[in-house]
Design an enzyme around this catalytic site. Structure first.
Site, PDB file in Angstrom:
ATOM      1  N   VAL A  26       0.838  -1.200   0.000  1.00  0.00           N
ATOM      2  CA  VAL A  26       0.000   0.000   0.000  1.00  0.00           C
ATOM      3  C   VAL A  26       0.874   1.251   0.000  1.00  0.00           C
ATOM      4  O   VAL A  26       0.653   2.190  -0.770  1.00  0.00           O
ATOM      5  CB  VAL A  26      -0.961   0.003   1.203  1.00  0.00           C
ATOM      6  N   PRO A  46       8.950  -1.222  10.625  1.00  0.00           N
ATOM      7  CA  PRO A  46      10.152  -2.035  10.840  1.00  0.00           C
ATOM      8  C   PRO A  46      10.769  -2.517   9.535  1.00  0.00           C
ATOM      9  O   PRO A  46      11.978  -2.704   9.449  1.00  0.00           O
ATOM     10  CB  PRO A  46       9.639  -3.220  11.675  1.00  0.00           C
ATOM     11  N   ASP A 200       0.516  14.130 -43.778  1.00  0.00           N
ATOM     12  CA  ASP A 200       1.280  13.394 -44.769  1.00  0.00           C
ATOM     13  C   ASP A 200       0.476  12.202 -45.271  1.00  0.00           C
ATOM     14  O   ASP A 200      -0.405  11.683 -44.590  1.00  0.00           O
ATOM     15  CB  ASP A 200       2.581  12.869 -44.160  1.00  0.00           C
ATOM     16  N   LYS A 222      -0.814  16.580 -51.691  1.00  0.00           N
ATOM     17  CA  LYS A 222      -1.393  17.191 -52.885  1.00  0.00           C
ATOM     18  C   LYS A 222      -0.898  18.617 -53.129  1.00  0.00           C
ATOM     19  O   LYS A 222      -1.352  19.276 -54.051  1.00  0.00           O
ATOM     20  CB  LYS A 222      -2.922  17.186 -52.773  1.00  0.00           C
ATOM     21  N   GLY A 253       4.136  10.837 -40.797  1.00  0.00           N
ATOM     22  CA  GLY A 253       4.310   9.414 -40.575  1.00  0.00           C
ATOM     23  C   GLY A 253       5.576   9.139 -39.782  1.00  0.00           C
ATOM     24  O   GLY A 253       6.559   9.888 -39.874  1.00  0.00           O
ATOM     25  N   ASP A 255       8.392   9.144 -37.191  1.00  0.00           N
ATOM     26  CA  ASP A 255       8.902  10.185 -36.307  1.00  0.00           C
ATOM     27  C   ASP A 255       9.276  11.405 -37.156  1.00  0.00           C
ATOM     28  O   ASP A 255       9.824  11.248 -38.255  1.00  0.00           O
ATOM     29  CB  ASP A 255      10.135   9.681 -35.548  1.00  0.00           C
TER      30      ASP A 255
END
Length: 410
Positions: A26, A46, A200, A222, A253, A255
């Site tokens: 937790v 502890p 793109d 285009k 597209g 990277d």
């Protein structure tokens, strides 16, 4: 108290003492958020899990290696009780009540004075979900609601555009290899908030159908006047729309900086004084081979991989690739934009020492529903491309890794 819903509030804990009792799972889950909030955290336990111990070793929290003692909560603003000792939990809870310290109990939420909501974050917004019915608390349901809201904010399906803090500018977003699920969550969110999208041909086209009707979509493929003038026209379009006070996304597209001419666009925007954000994308050089079952590196097979552009033939004076040196490498060679030049590329590699039997895989339309893989060798790849009618876009993988995985044997 159980008859009334909890009152939601955001605690500002920077520099304030928070006491955590117990160093188990937790605490391991809750401590990072407390540290991120700037709290002065005292852990009393502890023992602790390795992750919690690492936080103490790094100085993020203070750890006293002992059990709970009366008085531990005297100076606290907030307490988290999460020990495995029921008696210690009861005594600590009573102390918190005496000192008016808001207290969360992991063992008995009904006896706590505070509940930890299911929280998530997205771009400066914290989403916190609590069950309103105290008698019917359902942590799994609240977590599911939290996940749905955060996921929607991150991927753009839950559109909540900025108003006060939104500023015009351009985001160069890498859209990944084609599958719309492979765009980053940040990229998808920016796309959902855009006024104008200049896309793109190789970007994740399916995402464009999800844009609101008011978004202007410009197909960069285009824009006329040839390669050089087309790029200049794209730059001008980015600048023009941004100067009109619009939020513009340049959806690319892969990277933006891997053969994507992203730096040219960034430089043009900088010269025009237009703010620009760059969002990296998953490069097809790695993701497409992976989608086809080919690892670009593999233990005992390839310790390196090299990515080159094949849009210029090896014997072209414009080529900047050192093909003779590549022929001597023992790792993997990934060629992008090289389908129509692969015959001359293969001849050059063989002429400089690469074995004609070196495996080659061509992955067309990688990560999309139209994906297909065609295998060959350096000796046969030229005729295979023609016979199998391989068309761009396709990623070409050259090396022994082609034989690794479900399509081959090591």
């Amino acid at each position: 108290m159980a008859e009334h819903p909890a009152y939601p509030v955001g605690l500002r804990l920077t520099g304030r003492r928070v006491v955590v009792l117990g160093g188990g799972q937790v605490a391991q889950r809750r401590l990072p958020a407390l540290v991120a909030a700037g709290a002065d955290v005292l852990l009393v336990s502890p023992e602790a899990t390795p992750s919690v111990e690492a936080m103490a070793d790094a100085g993020e929290i203070t750890w006293e290696r002992r059990g709970y003692a009366d008085g531990d909560l005297a100076d606290a603003w907030y307490a988290l009780i999460a020990t495995s000792d029921p008696d210690a939990n009861e005594r600590a809870s009573a102390e918190a009540e005496r000192h008016r310290v808001w207290c969360v109990r992991s063992d008995d939420a009904d006896r706590a004075t505070a509940w930890t909501p299911a929280t998530g974050r997205s771009e400066g917004v914290t989403v916190a979900v609590l069950t309103t019915d105290a008698k019917g608390r359902d942590p799994r349901h609240t977590a599911a609601v939290r996940d749905a809201v955060v996921e929607g904010l991150r991927d753009g399906t839950l559109v909540a555009p900025h108003h006060r803090t939104r500023t015009p500018g351009v985001a160069l977003v890498g859209g990944g290899p084609g599958d719309p699920d492979l765009i980053t969550v940040r990229g998808r969110r920016l796309l959902a908030e855009a006024d104008v999208v200049i896309a793109d041909r190789l970007g994740p086209r399916d995402l464009l159908a999800e844009l609101p009707p008011h978004v202007e979509v410009i197909d960069a493929a285009k824009i006329p006047y040839g390669r050089f003038m087309a790029q200049e026209a794209i730059n001008n379009a980015l600048i023009e729309h941004a100067r009109q006070g619009k939020s513009v996304v340049r959806l690319k597209g892969g990277d933006p900086y891997v053969f994507g001419r992203g730096m040219e666009e960034l430089q043009a925007l900088a010269e025009a004084g237009i703010p620009c954000t760059v969002v990296p994308g998953i490069s097809s050089s790695i993701s497409v081979p992976g989608a086809a079952g080919i690892p670009v590196t593999h233990r005992g097979v390839a310790h390196e991989f090299t990515v080159v552009s094949g849009h210029v033939a090896p014997d072209d004076e414009r080529s900047l690739v050192d093909w003779p040196s590549l022929a001597k490498l023992t790792g993997t060679l990934v060629v992008l934009m090289g389908v129509d030049k692969i015959g001359r590329i293969a001849e050059t590699l063989v002429a400089h020492g690469k074995s004609p039997d070196t495996p080659v895989a061509l992955v067309q339309e990688g990560t999309t529903a139209a994906q297909r893989r065609v295998d060959a060798t350096l000796a046969t790849v030229a005729e295979t491309v023609v016979a199998q009618e391989v068309r761009p876009p396709a990623v070409i993988v050259i090396g022994e890794v082609v034989g690794v995985g479900p399509h081959g044997a090591v």
